[in-house]
Scaffold this motif. Structure first.
Motif, PDB file in Angstrom:
ATOM      1  N   SER A   1       0.844  -1.182   0.000  1.00  0.00           N
ATOM      2  CA  SER A   1       0.000   0.000   0.000  1.00  0.00           C
ATOM      3  C   SER A   1       0.883   1.235   0.000  1.00  0.00           C
ATOM      4  N   VAL A   2       0.301   2.346  -0.437  1.00  0.00           N
ATOM      5  CA  VAL A   2       1.023   3.612  -0.447  1.00  0.00           C
ATOM      6  C   VAL A   2       0.928   4.259   0.921  1.00  0.00           C
TER       7      VAL A   2
ATOM      8  N   VAL B   1       5.038   5.410  -2.713  1.00  0.00           N
ATOM      9  CA  VAL B   1       4.098   5.849  -3.743  1.00  0.00           C
ATOM     10  C   VAL B   1       3.971   4.769  -4.808  1.00  0.00           C
ATOM     11  N   GLN B   2       2.925   4.879  -5.585  1.00  0.00           N
ATOM     12  CA  GLN B   2       2.729   3.954  -6.698  1.00  0.00           C
ATOM     13  C   GLN B   2       3.258   4.594  -7.986  1.00  0.00           C
ATOM     14  N   VAL B   3       3.916   3.788  -8.801  1.00  0.00           N
ATOM     15  CA  VAL B   3       4.470   4.247 -10.070  1.00  0.00           C
ATOM     16  C   VAL B   3       3.413   4.088 -11.158  1.00  0.00           C
ATOM     17  N   LEU B   4       3.040   5.187 -11.785  1.00  0.00           N
ATOM     18  CA  LEU B   4       2.054   5.157 -12.866  1.00  0.00           C
ATOM     19  C   LEU B   4       2.668   5.762 -14.126  1.00  0.00           C
ATOM     20  N   ASP B   5       2.216   5.270 -15.270  1.00  0.00           N
ATOM     21  CA  ASP B   5       2.628   5.829 -16.577  1.00  0.00           C
ATOM     22  C   ASP B   5       4.146   5.847 -16.735  1.00  0.00           C
ATOM     23  N   LEU B   6       4.820   4.782 -16.316  1.00  0.00           N
ATOM     24  CA  LEU B   6       6.279   4.697 -16.431  1.00  0.00           C
ATOM     25  C   LEU B   6       6.668   4.588 -17.903  1.00  0.00           C
TER      26      LEU B   6
ATOM     27  N   LEU C   1       2.741   0.463 -12.167  1.00  0.00           N
ATOM     28  CA  LEU C   1       1.766   0.021 -11.162  1.00  0.00           C
ATOM     29  C   LEU C   1       2.434  -0.570  -9.931  1.00  0.00           C
ATOM     30  N   GLY C   2       3.775  -0.591  -9.894  1.00  0.00           N
ATOM     31  CA  GLY C   2       4.483  -1.080  -8.721  1.00  0.00           C
ATOM     32  C   GLY C   2       4.649   0.012  -7.677  1.00  0.00           C
ATOM     33  N   LEU C   3       5.235  -0.344  -6.532  1.00  0.00           N
ATOM     34  CA  LEU C   3       5.436   0.593  -5.436  1.00  0.00           C
ATOM     35  C   LEU C   3       6.930   0.829  -5.219  1.00  0.00           C
ATOM     36  N   ILE C   4       7.289   2.076  -4.893  1.00  0.00           N
ATOM     37  CA  ILE C   4       8.667   2.404  -4.542  1.00  0.00           C
ATOM     38  C   ILE C   4       8.678   3.238  -3.273  1.00  0.00           C
ATOM     39  N   ARG C   5       9.761   3.145  -2.514  1.00  0.00           N
ATOM     40  CA  ARG C   5       9.957   3.974  -1.323  1.00  0.00           C
ATOM     41  C   ARG C   5      10.946   5.076  -1.675  1.00  0.00           C
ATOM     42  N   ILE C   6      10.554   6.319  -1.513  1.00  0.00           N
ATOM     43  CA  ILE C   6      11.401   7.467  -1.842  1.00  0.00           C
ATOM     44  C   ILE C   6      12.270   7.797  -0.638  1.00  0.00           C
ATOM     45  N   LEU C   7      13.585   7.766  -0.834  1.00  0.00           N
ATOM     46  CA  LEU C   7      14.541   7.999   0.243  1.00  0.00           C
ATOM     47  C   LEU C   7      15.150   9.397   0.190  1.00  0.00           C
ATOM     48  N   ASP C   8      15.239   9.975  -1.003  1.00  0.00           N
ATOM     49  CA  ASP C   8      15.766  11.329  -1.140  1.00  0.00           C
ATOM     50  C   ASP C   8      15.222  11.914  -2.442  1.00  0.00           C
TER      51      ASP C   8
ATOM     52  N   ILE D   1      -4.034   2.155  -7.395  1.00  0.00           N
ATOM     53  CA  ILE D   1      -4.602   2.367  -6.063  1.00  0.00           C
ATOM     54  C   ILE D   1      -5.414   3.654  -6.067  1.00  0.00           C
ATOM     55  N   LYS D   2      -6.678   3.552  -5.598  1.00  0.00           N
ATOM     56  CA  LYS D   2      -7.541   4.726  -5.495  1.00  0.00           C
ATOM     57  C   LYS D   2      -7.669   5.133  -4.039  1.00  0.00           C
ATOM     58  N   SER D   3      -8.044   6.381  -3.809  1.00  0.00           N
ATOM     59  CA  SER D   3      -8.202   6.861  -2.435  1.00  0.00           C
ATOM     60  C   SER D   3      -9.389   6.173  -1.784  1.00  0.00           C
ATOM     61  N   GLU D   4      -9.316   6.051  -0.454  1.00  0.00           N
ATOM     62  CA  GLU D   4     -10.371   5.403   0.305  1.00  0.00           C
ATOM     63  C   GLU D   4     -10.990   6.386   1.286  1.00  0.00           C
ATOM     64  N   VAL D   5     -12.323   6.264   1.534  1.00  0.00           N
ATOM     65  CA  VAL D   5     -13.016   7.115   2.508  1.00  0.00           C
ATOM     66  C   VAL D   5     -13.845   6.235   3.416  1.00  0.00           C
ATOM     67  N   LYS D   6     -14.065   6.685   4.637  1.00  0.00           N
ATOM     68  CA  LYS D   6     -14.882   5.932   5.589  1.00  0.00           C
ATOM     69  C   LYS D   6     -16.322   6.431   5.531  1.00  0.00           C
ATOM     70  N   ASN D   7     -17.321   5.475   5.550  1.00  0.00           N
ATOM     71  CA  ASN D   7     -18.723   5.886   5.604  1.00  0.00           C
ATOM     72  C   ASN D   7     -19.181   5.975   7.053  1.00  0.00           C
ATOM     73  N   GLU D   8     -20.436   6.338   7.252  1.00  0.00           N
ATOM     74  CA  GLU D   8     -20.944   6.554   8.596  1.00  0.00           C
ATOM     75  C   GLU D   8     -20.939   5.280   9.414  1.00  0.00           C
ATOM     76  N   GLY D   9     -21.070   4.135   8.771  1.00  0.00           N
ATOM     77  CA  GLY D   9     -21.104   2.881   9.514  1.00  0.00           C
ATOM     78  C   GLY D   9     -19.727   2.355   9.828  1.00  0.00           C
ATOM     79  N   GLY D  10     -18.670   3.078   9.460  1.00  0.00           N
ATOM     80  CA  GLY D  10     -17.320   2.631   9.763  1.00  0.00           C
ATOM     81  C   GLY D  10     -16.716   1.760   8.702  1.00  0.00           C
ATOM     82  N   GLY D  11     -17.492   1.325   7.684  1.00  0.00           N
ATOM     83  CA  GLY D  11     -16.921   0.501   6.624  1.00  0.00           C
ATOM     84  C   GLY D  11     -16.074   1.327   5.672  1.00  0.00           C
ATOM     85  N   ILE D  12     -15.216   0.669   4.880  1.00  0.00           N
ATOM     86  CA  ILE D  12     -14.319   1.364   3.949  1.00  0.00           C
ATOM     87  C   ILE D  12     -14.783   1.085   2.533  1.00  0.00           C
TER      88      ILE D  12
END
Length: 648
Positions: A4-5, A30-35, A73-80, A110-121
């Motif tokens: 996950s990002v 972060v996720q790599v897109l359009d490489l 679509l892969g993930l990388i960790r940015i160090l500098d 990966i798309k952004s996630e939001v919580k609803n009133e019932g606590g589900g994602i």
């Protein structure tokens, strides 16, 4: 490790455009897109599911892209990293200076996630999309989204940052690889690895002076910096070869490929307002020597160009030191030639001058029987004997360097290493086993048949501008365009026949056996060489002759020198001289010349202008002569036919 990002990763990056140190950074995944590849760089979009930011990968990570460790679509960790402004736009883009792969390609973005009133994602919906909640499905009304540019976000987040903190950010030392023309304040820490002389110039805007230096950072990245007039006078004495400096307030522009001497897309200009501060109280560093090797059989396109090359090869021959007189001041300078070979089974002569000839050259001569491997940086490519290399003042020579390319060459030349160093041979053979090349190399190396790259331009080789199939023209094209070669020699390829060789011409000259230059008879005995400044009892004969070449469009006289003439005549000049001295009805000399005519050849020629009796004349010189490969020639004709049909 969760695939996950990092939450709000892009906002974190925008809030800290120039972090003081990588250790202070929170984890940013972060996720790599359009490489995609753009020129010699890899571009992508960094995404945290909410925001995206255009980004560039560092050159040190290109191997991870090619090996598949960093994927779209892969993930990388940015160090500098460094954030820069996009010119003429209120946007930022990210220059990643150090990162590491976290995950290969995921199934989707990966798309952004939001919580609803019932606590589900649930996934954040698009406009007018249905949202699933505990009470059922409802239609979410269209929302007004206020878009903000990256620059606006940065401005809002840094509005209350103290001036001292902002100043600390600008003083951060940046690697050369992260610089580009669109940056503002930056500071680099570099060592002066080459310094040119102060030169004067005169043009339509007046007279001035200029000099340049080559700067190298701790990572081995180089850039050329140029200073004019006031800046040149200000910094000429300040820059000392080998010292380390902090440099700031310079400007960058795209490097002119015709004149650049280092491997960098940009070049730097320092003016009188630029700052150069010696790092006197800090530990200096020795920049890592980075090589960008060109195989010997691929040197052709660099001939007589300003671009310098790096080569690696096994030393096959080292000549004694000779003394050469400069035409400019008649000063004698030492010179030594070494011949090197590589896995392409081609050899090339490298000329060493001054200290390189007397010091490194002598060291190579002492160990020549051990076939050392040399890596040489910054060589100029000339057209002597087809293709030749020459060292310059900033050339660097490494003997038996511990780099992968040298180890691979030792493996290929393993037969020569048996007497050199059994322990090295053992380690080299171990390396061969691990890269599965032992069987292929068993029959190569020291016992392989080598050919000079200058005389071995085969029709099917990919030597760029020096291939005998590039720039193919007819003889009439050259002879009818009398302006060819006025400013500089023009190069073409021909297919033709030797129609006539004049037997009573001066076909050779007496040459020194060491340097091949012309010798004169001594008063006592032997032959005197002005170049080597010595007297030898014997000399050799070398061809310098003119032949008439004909094709379907016409004919012309072509000058031919020793190596090419030997291919045409079929024997050396010494052997032909012996035949000429023989008498009889069937003169073997005349017969040998007759046998050389009406044989097809492929020619690589240069066309230049010479002045004779105040009259300009066209001179055609054969640089390469090879026999016709009829299969390759047929393929060329078929390609021409296909092009003609396609154009109709």
């Amino acid at each position: 490790m969760a695939k996950s990002v990092s939450p709000d990763a892009i906002s974190t990056l925008l809030a800290n455009p120039t972090p003081d140190s990588s250790s202070d950074l929170p984890e940013i995944v972060v996720q790599v897109l359009d490489l995609k590849q753009s020129g010699n760089r890899y571009m992508f979009s960094a995404s945290d599911g909410k925001l995206k930011l255009r980004a560039i990968l560092p050159s040190s990570q290109y191997s991870d892209v090619l090996s598949g460790k960093i994927q779209n679509l892969g993930l990388i960790r940015i160090l500098d990293y460094t954030l820069n402004d996009i010119p003429n736009k209120s946007e930022k883009y990210l220059i990643v200076t150090k990162c590491e792969p976290v995950s290969p390609a995921l199934e989707s973005e990966i798309k952004s996630e939001v919580k609803n009133e019932g606590g589900g994602i649930v996934l954040k919906p698009k406009q007018d999309s249905a949202v699933k909640i505990e009470g059922g499905i409802v239609l979410k009304p269209k929302q007004e989204v206020v878009s903000k540019s990256a620059a606006q976000i940065v401005h809002e987040q840094q509005r209350n940052v103290a001036p001292a903190a902002r100043m600390a950010m600008t003083r951060r030392v940046r690697p050369l690889v992260s610089l580009n023309p669109y940056q503002g304040n930056w500071t680099i820490k570099v060592s002066v690895t080459s310094k040119g002389n102060m030169r004067t110039y005169k043009n339509a805007r007046g007279e001035g002076c200029v000099f340049n230096v080559e700067l190298t950072d701790e990572d081995g990245t180089q850039i050329q910096a140029t200073m004019f007039n006031d800046a040149a006078r200000k910094f000429y004495d300040k820059f000392v070869l080998g010292k380390v400096y902090y440099v700031s307030k310079g400007t960058l522009k795209v490097a002119n490929k015709q004149f650049k001497t280092v491997q960098n897309d940009y070049e730097m200009t320092l003016n009188e307002n630029s700052e150069v501060e010696e790092a006197a109280n800090e530990a200096s560093f020795v920049p890592e020597t980075k090589f960008s090797f060109v195989p010997i059989d691929q040197l052709g396109p660099y001939v007589n160009k300003s671009e310098l090359v790096d080569v690696v090869g096994v030393v096959q021959n080292v000549s004694p030191t000779m003394s050469i007189r400069r035409k400019s001041n008649n000063e004698s300078i030492p010179k030594r030639d070494i011949t090197i070979a590589d896995e392409t089974k081609k050899t090339v002569v490298v000329s060493l001058w001054n200290d390189l000839a007397t010091n490194i050259g002598q060291e190579l001569l002492d160990m020549a029987d051990k076939s050392p491997v040399v890596a040489i940086k910054s060589l100029r490519v000339g057209d002597f004997q087809g293709v030749s290399l020459s060292a310059i003042s900033k050339s660097v020579i490494k003997i038996d360097p511990e780099i992968p390319e040298a180890k691979k060459l030792r493996c290929w030349y393993a037969a020569a290493l048996n007497a050199y160093c059994p322990s090295v041979l053992t380690s080299v053979l171990f390396l061969c086993l691990h890269v599965n090349v032992t069987n292929r190399y068993d029959s190569e190396g020291k016992d392989a048949t080598m050919a000079s790259v200058g005389s071995g331009s085969s029709p099917s080789s990919m030597n760029g501008s020096r291939s005998v199939y590039s720039d193919r023209v007819s003889l009439s094209y050259i002879t009818s365009n009398l302006s060819l070669g006025e400013d500089k020699p023009a190069f073409f390829s021909l297919r033709g026949y030797i129609s006539f060789i004049k037997p009573d011409q001066a076909m050779w000259y007496r040459a020194c056996k060491t340097c091949n230059k012309k010798v004169t008879e001594s008063i006592g005995a032997g032959y005197w060489c002005e170049g080597c400044q010595k007297n030898d009892e014997q000399c050799s004969l070398r061809y310098i002759m003119v032949v008439k070449v004909a094709d379907e469009s016409g004919e012309a006289y072509v000058s031919v020198f020793n190596e090419e003439a030997e291919k045409i005549v079929g024997c050396s000049a010494d052997e032909l001289d012996i035949l000429k001295s023989q008498e009889g009805e069937d003169n073997p000399f005349q017969l040998k010349l007759k046998q050389a005519t009406w044989v097809p050849h492929l020619f690589r020629v240069s066309v230049s202008q010479n002045e004779y009796n105040n009259e300009k004349r066209q001179r055609i010189t054969a640089r390469t002569v090879v026999p016709v490969d009829f299969a390759a020639e047929s393929r060329l004709l078929l390609e021409d036919i296909s092009k003609m049909r396609a154009s109709q």
